[in-house]
Design a protein around this motif. Sequence first.
Motif, PDB file in Angstrom:
ATOM      1  N   ALA A 195       0.830  -1.213   0.000  1.00 19.48           N
ATOM      2  CA  ALA A 195       0.000   0.000   0.000  1.00 19.48           C
ATOM      3  C   ALA A 195       0.864   1.263   0.000  1.00 19.48           C
ATOM      4  N   LEU A 196       1.988   1.232   0.702  1.00 13.20           N
ATOM      5  CA  LEU A 196       2.905   2.375   0.732  1.00 13.20           C
ATOM      6  C   LEU A 196       3.508   2.627  -0.644  1.00 13.20           C
ATOM      7  N   ASN A 197       3.784   1.548  -1.372  1.00 10.52           N
ATOM      8  CA  ASN A 197       4.470   1.668  -2.660  1.00 10.52           C
ATOM      9  C   ASN A 197       3.550   1.849  -3.869  1.00 10.52           C
ATOM     10  N   LYS A 198       2.276   1.510  -3.753  1.00 12.07           N
ATOM     11  CA  LYS A 198       1.368   1.618  -4.912  1.00 12.07           C
ATOM     12  C   LYS A 198       1.308   3.012  -5.526  1.00 12.07           C
ATOM     13  N   PRO A 199       1.255   4.100  -4.753  1.00 14.16           N
ATOM     14  CA  PRO A 199       1.152   5.422  -5.384  1.00 14.16           C
ATOM     15  C   PRO A 199       2.490   6.007  -5.858  1.00 14.16           C
TER      16      PRO A 199
ATOM     17  N   LYS B 260       9.404  16.968  -7.144  1.00 14.37           N
ATOM     18  CA  LYS B 260       8.193  17.239  -6.378  1.00 14.37           C
ATOM     19  C   LYS B 260       7.242  18.171  -7.130  1.00 14.37           C
ATOM     20  N   ALA B 261       7.780  19.033  -7.970  1.00 19.23           N
ATOM     21  CA  ALA B 261       6.957  19.986  -8.716  1.00 19.23           C
ATOM     22  C   ALA B 261       6.321  19.363  -9.959  1.00 19.23           C
ATOM     23  N   GLN B 262       6.830  18.226 -10.403  1.00 19.45           N
ATOM     24  CA  GLN B 262       6.292  17.562 -11.591  1.00 19.45           C
ATOM     25  C   GLN B 262       4.993  16.823 -11.246  1.00 19.45           C
ATOM     26  N   PRO B 263       4.129  16.650 -12.249  1.00 18.71           N
ATOM     27  CA  PRO B 263       2.933  15.832 -12.000  1.00 18.71           C
ATOM     28  C   PRO B 263       3.332  14.359 -11.898  1.00 18.71           C
ATOM     29  N   GLY B 264       2.481  13.569 -11.283  1.00 22.83           N
ATOM     30  CA  GLY B 264       2.728  12.131 -11.207  1.00 22.83           C
ATOM     31  C   GLY B 264       2.553  11.607  -9.806  1.00 22.83           C
ATOM     32  N   GLY B 265       2.872  10.328  -9.657  1.00 18.69           N
ATOM     33  CA  GLY B 265       2.747   9.662  -8.369  1.00 18.69           C
ATOM     34  C   GLY B 265       3.796  10.150  -7.388  1.00 18.69           C
ATOM     35  N   ASP B 266       3.654   9.697  -6.163  1.00 20.09           N
ATOM     36  CA  ASP B 266       4.589  10.085  -5.113  1.00 20.09           C
ATOM     37  C   ASP B 266       6.011   9.624  -5.425  1.00 20.09           C
ATOM     38  N   ILE B 267       6.949  10.127  -4.644  1.00 13.89           N
ATOM     39  CA  ILE B 267       8.372   9.815  -4.782  1.00 13.89           C
ATOM     40  C   ILE B 267       8.787   9.080  -3.510  1.00 13.89           C
ATOM     41  N   ILE B 268       9.649   8.072  -3.669  1.00 14.92           N
ATOM     42  CA  ILE B 268      10.127   7.355  -2.486  1.00 14.92           C
ATOM     43  C   ILE B 268      11.631   7.149  -2.576  1.00 14.92           C
TER      44      ILE B 268
ATOM     45  N   HIS C  52       9.080   6.577   6.936  1.00 17.83           N
ATOM     46  CA  HIS C  52       8.529   5.274   7.285  1.00 17.83           C
ATOM     47  C   HIS C  52       9.700   4.401   7.741  1.00 17.83           C
ATOM     48  N   LEU C  53       9.834   4.255   9.050  1.00 17.95           N
ATOM     49  CA  LEU C  53      10.903   3.455   9.627  1.00 17.95           C
ATOM     50  C   LEU C  53      10.352   2.055   9.894  1.00 17.95           C
ATOM     51  N   ILE C  54      10.918   1.076   9.220  1.00 14.21           N
ATOM     52  CA  ILE C  54      10.496  -0.317   9.369  1.00 14.21           C
ATOM     53  C   ILE C  54      11.448  -0.935  10.393  1.00 14.21           C
TER      54      ILE C  54
END
Length: 186
Positions: free
Chosen positions: A40-44, A111-119, A140-142
């Motif tokens: 779920a964290l990685n899908k977007p 961050k300014a570009q359109p699209g999904g999140d960055i990880i 997100h600390l695992i």
Amino acid sequence: MRKFKLQVQTTVDGYMSGPNGEMDWMTLPWSEDLASYIDALNKPIGTIVLGRKLAEGFIPHWASQPADETQEGIDRINNTPKVVISTTLTESPWENTVVASDLVETIRELKAQPGGDIIAYGGGTLVASLIAEGLLDELHLIVNPTAIGAGMPVFGATGANQQFDFVAATPFECGIVALQYAPKKS
């Protein structure tokens, strides 16, 4: 604006690897509830950011189609555009990957570009720089139920006192706990 997330595996005493880069302390296999959380964290995600050292193992690992991963996860990682932050590489030896040398400018442009999140998935120098420069929106600390006593700290060389707001803590059947924080905005 796109969110920029950090996902990093850590020990309970705050290390992301042993003194010589060891990762044998990680709790594996993951339980289904943790795998679902990471999914779920990685899908977007629309872009992956890596430091050069991590990229040298991470990208070839996923390109090899690892048997212990789902095909959906493999395809997601392999098909997601990657940016490797490096002061030593000038061009990418990997498919679907570009190299950038200016961390702050690169992240602000992404961050300014359109699209999904960055990880970002870790790497000691990269993580410390991202935190020090205040570029992250979520941490997100695992946290694995292991203490190793020495190694590469998650928060090494981050500069001045860093303040974070607690967002959530999620325990999993395998003993891992995911801690989510957001940098405190001044």
